[in-house]
Enzyme design. Sequence first.
Site, PDB file in Angstrom:
ATOM      1  N   ASP A   1      -4.729  22.183   9.118  1.00  0.00           N
ATOM      2  CA  ASP A   1      -5.090  21.113   8.185  1.00  0.00           C
ATOM      3  C   ASP A   1      -5.811  21.615   6.938  1.00  0.00           C
ATOM      4  O   ASP A   1      -6.158  22.781   6.840  1.00  0.00           O
ATOM      5  CB  ASP A   1      -5.951  20.075   8.920  1.00  0.00           C
ATOM      6  CG  ASP A   1      -5.473  18.667   8.646  1.00  0.00           C
ATOM      7  OD1 ASP A   1      -5.265  18.336   7.463  1.00  0.00           O
ATOM      8  OD2 ASP A   1      -5.304  17.901   9.613  1.00  0.00           O
TER       9      ASP A   1
ATOM     10  N   ASN B   1       0.850  -1.195   0.000  1.00  0.00           N
ATOM     11  CA  ASN B   1       0.000   0.000   0.000  1.00  0.00           C
ATOM     12  C   ASN B   1       0.882   1.240   0.000  1.00  0.00           C
ATOM     13  O   ASN B   1       1.942   1.263   0.616  1.00  0.00           O
ATOM     14  CB  ASN B   1      -0.907   0.040   1.235  1.00  0.00           C
ATOM     15  CG  ASN B   1      -1.916   1.160   1.115  1.00  0.00           C
ATOM     16  OD1 ASN B   1      -2.826   1.088   0.286  1.00  0.00           O
ATOM     17  ND2 ASN B   1      -1.725   2.227   1.886  1.00  0.00           N
TER      18      ASN B   1
HETATM   19  C1  LIG Z   1      -1.255  16.678   0.746  1.00  0.00           C
HETATM   20  C2  LIG Z   1      -2.026  15.547   1.346  1.00  0.00           C
HETATM   21  C3  LIG Z   1      -1.849  15.221   2.674  1.00  0.00           C
HETATM   22  C4  LIG Z   1      -2.557  14.182   3.246  1.00  0.00           C
HETATM   23  N1  LIG Z   1      -2.348  13.882   4.564  1.00  0.00           N
HETATM   24  C5  LIG Z   1      -2.990  12.826   5.102  1.00  0.00           C
HETATM   25  C6  LIG Z   1      -2.723  12.445   6.453  1.00  0.00           C
HETATM   26  O1  LIG Z   1      -1.947  13.074   7.148  1.00  0.00           O
HETATM   27  N2  LIG Z   1      -3.369  11.361   6.947  1.00  0.00           N
HETATM   28  C7  LIG Z   1      -4.245  10.630   6.195  1.00  0.00           C
HETATM   29  O2  LIG Z   1      -4.772   9.638   6.677  1.00  0.00           O
HETATM   30  N3  LIG Z   1      -4.533  10.981   4.911  1.00  0.00           N
HETATM   31  C8  LIG Z   1      -3.916  12.055   4.363  1.00  0.00           C
HETATM   32  N4  LIG Z   1      -4.171  12.402   3.059  1.00  0.00           N
HETATM   33  C9  LIG Z   1      -5.167  11.636   2.289  1.00  0.00           C
HETATM   34  C10 LIG Z   1      -4.613  10.297   1.862  1.00  0.00           C
HETATM   35  O3  LIG Z   1      -3.387  10.439   1.210  1.00  0.00           O
HETATM   36  C11 LIG Z   1      -5.593   9.570   0.948  1.00  0.00           C
HETATM   37  O4  LIG Z   1      -6.767   9.328   1.682  1.00  0.00           O
HETATM   38  C12 LIG Z   1      -5.043   8.267   0.386  1.00  0.00           C
HETATM   39  O5  LIG Z   1      -6.051   7.641  -0.363  1.00  0.00           O
HETATM   40  C13 LIG Z   1      -4.585   7.354   1.474  1.00  0.00           C
HETATM   41  O6  LIG Z   1      -4.116   6.148   0.906  1.00  0.00           O
HETATM   42  P1  LIG Z   1      -4.744   4.766   1.349  1.00  0.00           P
HETATM   43  O7  LIG Z   1      -6.169   4.790   0.871  1.00  0.00           O
HETATM   44  O8  LIG Z   1      -3.909   3.760   0.660  1.00  0.00           O
HETATM   45  O9  LIG Z   1      -4.658   4.710   2.834  1.00  0.00           O
HETATM   46  C14 LIG Z   1      -3.472  13.448   2.470  1.00  0.00           C
HETATM   47  C15 LIG Z   1      -3.654  13.782   1.126  1.00  0.00           C
HETATM   48  C16 LIG Z   1      -2.952  14.812   0.556  1.00  0.00           C
HETATM   49  C17 LIG Z   1      -3.160  15.149  -0.879  1.00  0.00           C
HETATM   50 MN   LIG Z   2      -4.412   2.140  -0.652  1.00  0.00          MN
END
Ligand SMILES: Cc1cc2nc3c(=O)[nH]c(=O)nc-3n(C[C@H](O)[C@H](O)[C@H](O)COP(=O)(O)O)c2cc1C
Ligand SMILES: [Mn+2]
Length: 521
Positions: free
Chosen positions: A298, A188
């Site tokens: 945030d 992931n």
């Molecule tokens: C700039 C940026 C910062 C982010 N920071 C976070 C964070 O701190 N924690 C989090 O859970 N998701 C954060 N996200 C959203 C996740 O990257 C997003 O939900 C992604 O799909 C997570 O991957 P996963 O689905 O494989 O867990 C962020 C997105 C962006 C664009």
């Molecule tokens: Mn994922």
Amino acid sequence: MDPRRHDSLRPPRRRLIAMTPPSDLRSWIALLEREGELVRISAEVDPHLEVTEIVDRTVKAGGPALLFENPKGSSHPLLINQFGTERRMCLAFGVERLDDVAAKLEDVLEMQPPQGLVDKVRGLKKLKSIADSLPQTARRGPAQEVVLTGDDVDLGELPIQTCWPGDAGAFITLPAVITKDPRTGTRNVGMYRMQVLDRATTAMHWQIHKDGRADYLATDGRIEVAAALGLDPVTTYTASAPLPKHIDELMLAGFLRGEPVQLVKGKTVDLEVPANAEIVLEGYIDKEELTAEGPFGDHTGFYTAAEPFPVFHVTAVTMRAGAIYPSIVVGKPPAEDAWLGKATERIFLPAVKMTVPEIVDYDLPVAGVFHNCCIVSIRKAFPGHAKKVMHAIWGLGMLSLTKAVVVVDEHVNVHDYEEVFFYVGANVDPGRDVLISEGPLDHLDHAPTHQFFGGKLGIDATAKGPEEGTRPWPEEIEMSDEIRELVGRRWEEYGIGADTGQNGARKRLRTLNLSRAMRRE
Ligand SMILES: Cc1cc2nc3c(=O)[nH]c(=O)nc-3n(C[C@H](O)[C@H](O)[C@H](O)COP(=O)(O)O)c2cc1C
Ligand SMILES: [Mn+2]
């Protein structure tokens, strides 16, 4: 000012030539520079707050990517605002419009059994494009030109930003965090901010609905983690993409780039990391070790309060020589992440339609910070259809966290908020068309009484009729085609001016719409 007026003042977008996306951060920077989309800043600038103020002004003005060559206290340049406009987002993907990326995915999702030879050849090409998406492992890569372990690890060497005055410290904001599911070994990649705690530890902000968090929860004791920084823009984007858990984000990156992501084995972890990364932080997280993470300014526009999150121990920092550190600032919308979100909105439309085929289009307003509001247009076919679609959105992947869903008919442009507002006003009887429900909400939503869970609002702004228990629905006012054509033909003759006629402004508005602020040139 009237947004339509804005739109008509907007210079025509320079044409992009469709091309392959950049293969690493440096070729991306070179491309941005060639396209006049990057400014180098040689003045010494402080990553503590000062960079944020500069970037916030630049983003809100639709300005260029910024390469701070001399960030205070670090020998590494800092790249920011690489994703801050629609044009740069398109350059990153090598397309004219973000919908072109969606079309590529749709082509594969909608694959049907081939009819005839030409169709078969085309089908095989598509299958090959999927097969070629799988990451490949190389023996070596530039990401490991420099390897620092043990006492040589010092995150203080990097120009990590303290973004806002109330932040608890410095945060790594644009990492691609790599884990493997301990049960299945599936990779992931997610983007989760990392608060620097000391030379070799950070917090890991894995929110409760995220795949990285699920991998962590599935481990008995310790989970290995790698955070890659400074990738080609498509791979960076895919770390933020809401894929189903079993799908490897690096495969999507390979598919969208038309070229597999190259990986190398980590130096101190049993994980593969992108060979083209500028910087990789390798390490581990112990299940029971938590720290207070935050506050952090945030993307909701508010400070997220401190909460317990896992602690990431860095066992190695590997880098390219002269590594460039990438960053992003989130805050009150619109910020740079607006376009990462818009890319997801466009790219995932075919997947949304696969599940809910009556959906014509949807829009997640930037001011709604992506989880607060979803406007969706549908081909309405039966009574209660709009309410069916609300429930579908509330049951669909990360869209399930959406707080408010507005449903309109297929002819309504969901990207034109004024038009949507018109139908919300005109077609809604609140007693009949507003649905209050409840369900899971975004981790960062501070409004619900209980964190993670609370109220949902659905507004059915579609036209109704007697079969939904209303009086006969009136006809909307439209000029006849005949007269429209006549006036179109004669427009110049009237001498009123090209800009005012031809329904031009209204039509131009039917392009990807961000907030008005983002349309300011
Ligand atoms: C700039 C940026 C910062 C982010 N920071 C976070 C964070 O701190 N924690 C989090 O859970 N998701 C954060 N996200 C959203 C996740 O990257 C997003 O939900 C992604 O799909 C997570 O991957 P996963 O689905 O494989 O867990 C962020 C997105 C962006 C664009
Ligand atoms: Mn994922």
